[in-house]
Motif scaffolding. Structure first.
Motif, mmCIF file in Angstrom:
data_model
loop_
_atom_site.group_PDB
_atom_site.id
_atom_site.type_symbol
_atom_site.label_atom_id
_atom_site.label_comp_id
_atom_site.label_asym_id
_atom_site.label_seq_id
_atom_site.Cartn_x
_atom_site.Cartn_y
_atom_site.Cartn_z
ATOM 1 N N MET A 18 0.970 -1.234 -0.019
ATOM 2 C CA MET A 18 0.005 0.031 -0.109
ATOM 3 C C MET A 18 0.913 1.246 -0.106
ATOM 4 O O MET A 18 0.434 2.308 -0.562
ATOM 5 C CB MET A 18 -0.794 -0.036 1.149
ATOM 6 N N GLN A 19 2.058 0.945 0.728
ATOM 7 C CA GLN A 19 2.994 2.299 0.463
ATOM 8 C C GLN A 19 3.393 2.692 -0.766
ATOM 9 O O GLN A 19 3.410 3.815 -1.066
ATOM 10 C CB GLN A 19 4.351 1.813 1.177
ATOM 11 N N VAL A 59 -0.401 1.968 9.273
ATOM 12 C CA VAL A 59 -0.477 3.481 9.118
ATOM 13 C C VAL A 59 0.698 4.058 8.389
ATOM 14 O O VAL A 59 1.740 3.751 8.610
ATOM 15 C CB VAL A 59 -0.337 4.006 10.893
ATOM 16 N N LEU A 60 0.187 4.756 7.336
ATOM 17 C CA LEU A 60 1.248 5.394 6.375
ATOM 18 C C LEU A 60 1.133 6.817 6.546
ATOM 19 O O LEU A 60 0.259 7.430 6.736
ATOM 20 C CB LEU A 60 0.666 5.089 4.741
ATOM 21 N N VAL A 65 -7.151 10.521 -2.428
ATOM 22 C CA VAL A 65 -5.954 9.646 -2.237
ATOM 23 C C VAL A 65 -6.249 8.431 -1.224
ATOM 24 O O VAL A 65 -5.731 7.482 -1.326
ATOM 25 C CB VAL A 65 -4.798 10.502 -1.966
ATOM 26 N N ARG A 66 -6.660 8.829 -0.091
ATOM 27 C CA ARG A 66 -6.991 8.000 1.126
ATOM 28 C C ARG A 66 -7.615 6.988 0.591
ATOM 29 O O ARG A 66 -7.946 5.786 1.274
ATOM 30 C CB ARG A 66 -7.513 8.774 2.414
ATOM 31 N N SER A 101 -4.477 3.379 6.995
ATOM 32 C CA SER A 101 -5.030 4.921 7.196
ATOM 33 C C SER A 101 -3.695 5.493 6.736
ATOM 34 O O SER A 101 -2.534 5.135 6.759
ATOM 35 C CB SER A 101 -5.277 5.210 8.611
ATOM 36 N N LEU A 102 -3.991 6.702 6.100
ATOM 37 C CA LEU A 102 -2.941 7.696 5.573
ATOM 38 C C LEU A 102 -2.925 9.101 6.467
ATOM 39 O O LEU A 102 -3.917 9.700 6.232
ATOM 40 C CB LEU A 102 -3.183 7.942 4.056
ATOM 41 N N GLU A 103 -1.699 9.549 6.735
ATOM 42 C CA GLU A 103 -1.873 10.752 7.274
ATOM 43 C C GLU A 103 -0.859 11.616 6.601
ATOM 44 O O GLU A 103 0.278 10.958 5.877
ATOM 45 C CB GLU A 103 -1.155 10.467 8.783
#
Length: 80
Positions: free
Chosen positions: A1-2, A31-32, A55-56, A71-73
């Motif tokens: 996913m990264q 968590v990305l 994007v998320r 999840s993307l932060e």
């Protein structure tokens, strides 16, 4: 996913070499954390957060295909 997040964010950013996506495992959830150049923060966030939310959504959909939770932060320079 990264890699999915990194490819999308590099396509959006005007400074693609400054895009860094790190990955942390938090139990069952991944968590990305994305960092972009100061000049690209507004471009990545978009109007009312629409771009980063899109994007998320794409990253979460790709993760669900592999039965993962992601999840993307986005880290802004103020967060560092």
């Amino acid at each position: 996913m990264q890699q999915v997040a990194e490819v999308i964010l590099r396509a959006i950013a005007s400074q693609p070499d400054h895009v860094v996506v790190s990955c942390e495992e938090d139990g069952e959830r991944t968590v990305l954390t994305a960092q972009v150049d100061q000049a690209d923060v507004a471009r990545v966030i978009g109007r009312q957060g629409r771009t980063i939310n899109a994007v998320r959504t794409v990253v979460k959909a790709a993760a669900l295909k592999n039965q993962q939770q992601v999840s993307l932060e986005l880290l802004t320079p103020d967060d560092e």
